[in-house]
Design a protein around this motif. Structure first.
Motif, PDB file in Angstrom:
ATOM      1  N   LEU A   9     171.512 -14.951  17.089  1.00 44.58           N
ATOM      2  CA  LEU A   9     172.766 -14.533  17.719  1.00 44.58           C
ATOM      3  C   LEU A   9     173.871 -15.513  17.363  1.00 44.58           C
ATOM      4  N   LEU A  10     174.400 -15.367  16.170  1.00 44.96           N
ATOM      5  CA  LEU A  10     175.470 -16.242  15.711  1.00 44.96           C
ATOM      6  C   LEU A  10     176.723 -15.430  15.437  1.00 44.96           C
ATOM      7  N   ALA A  34     177.976 -13.284  28.803  1.00 40.94           N
ATOM      8  CA  ALA A  34     178.496 -13.621  27.476  1.00 40.94           C
ATOM      9  C   ALA A  34     178.166 -12.556  26.446  1.00 40.94           C
ATOM     10  N   TRP A  35     177.295 -11.621  26.781  1.00 43.88           N
ATOM     11  CA  TRP A  35     176.955 -10.559  25.844  1.00 43.88           C
ATOM     12  C   TRP A  35     177.835  -9.358  26.164  1.00 43.88           C
ATOM     13  N   GLY A  36     178.983  -9.261  25.524  1.00 48.22           N
ATOM     14  CA  GLY A  36     179.878  -8.149  25.778  1.00 48.22           C
ATOM     15  C   GLY A  36     181.100  -8.180  24.892  1.00 48.22           C
ATOM     16  N   ASP A 167     174.970 -20.663  19.854  1.00 50.54           N
ATOM     17  CA  ASP A 167     174.063 -21.581  19.154  1.00 50.54           C
ATOM     18  C   ASP A 167     173.856 -22.891  19.895  1.00 50.54           C
ATOM     19  N   ASN A 168     174.887 -23.378  20.617  1.00 48.69           N
ATOM     20  CA  ASN A 168     174.737 -24.666  21.300  1.00 48.69           C
ATOM     21  C   ASN A 168     174.934 -24.587  22.813  1.00 48.69           C
TER      22      ASN A 168
END
Length: 189
Positions: A9-10, A34-36, A167-168
């Motif tokens: 997921l980048l 955050a997934w939207g 990623d972080n």
């Protein structure tokens, strides 16, 4: 030369939404998602994805409505907190010292202190694997009256929205404008 990283997921940046719902008892809840993102211009629609194990999932299925509250750098602690604790165990909005307000257009609360509130009715639900995607048609948008507008659009530098790096696991603000969309590419035409 490029190297393969495999399925990750980048996607940058990932917007931060604080999704608010009412549960079946009528209690207001908020969850950081955050997934939207935007998924249709006409009709205006947004998509959010949440896990079935969340209190928000049950509320979304029950009420068929939600609000997306666009947080700002001023509310980073509250935004992070909403993603750390379940609404099943505590009143997160009250504990964060914020104010839920009943939406005019959908059966969901919005958070008064956040600069933008997007009222959505659910028009589609898709099971995707670890998450379920809810597509909400935008029924109304509220904006804080302290945010100035340019051409009927809020000025992003005044909102100071948050973005997430998958990623972080860090939050970031928005930087300066570097070009006007649909104009800079004319130099290549």
């Amino acid at each position: 030369m490029k190297k393969n990283l495999g399925p990750k997921l980048l996607v940058y940046p990932t917007p931060i939404f604080v999704v608010s719902t009412y549960d079946k008892e009528g209690n207001a809840n908020a969850m950081t998602v955050a997934w939207g993102g935007i998924c249709s211009s006409s009709p205006p629609c947004v998509a959010i994805s949440v896990r079935k194990a969340t209190h928000t999932y049950d509320s979304l299925m029950e009420k068929k409505a939600f609000t997306i509250n666009i947080s700002s750098e001023n509310y980073i602690k509250e935004t992070d907190y909403f993603g750390m604790v379940s609404g099943k165990t505590e009143d997160k909005i009250a504990k964060a010292g914020l104010t839920p307000v009943k939406s005019e257009f959908v059966d969901a609360p919005y958070i008064s202190e956040f600069p933008i509130n997007v009222e959505c009715k659910i028009i589609q639900v898709s099971e995707l694997g670890s998450h379920t995607q809810f597509i909400g048609e935008v029924m109304n948008v509220k904006i804080d009256d302290t945010i100035q507008e340019k051409g009927n659009q809020p000025i992003i530098e005044q909102i100071k929205p948050l973005v997430f790096s998958p990623d972080n696991g860090n939050y970031y603000g928005i930087g300066e404008q570097i070009a006007k969309a649909f104009s800079i590419g004319k130099e290549i035409m």
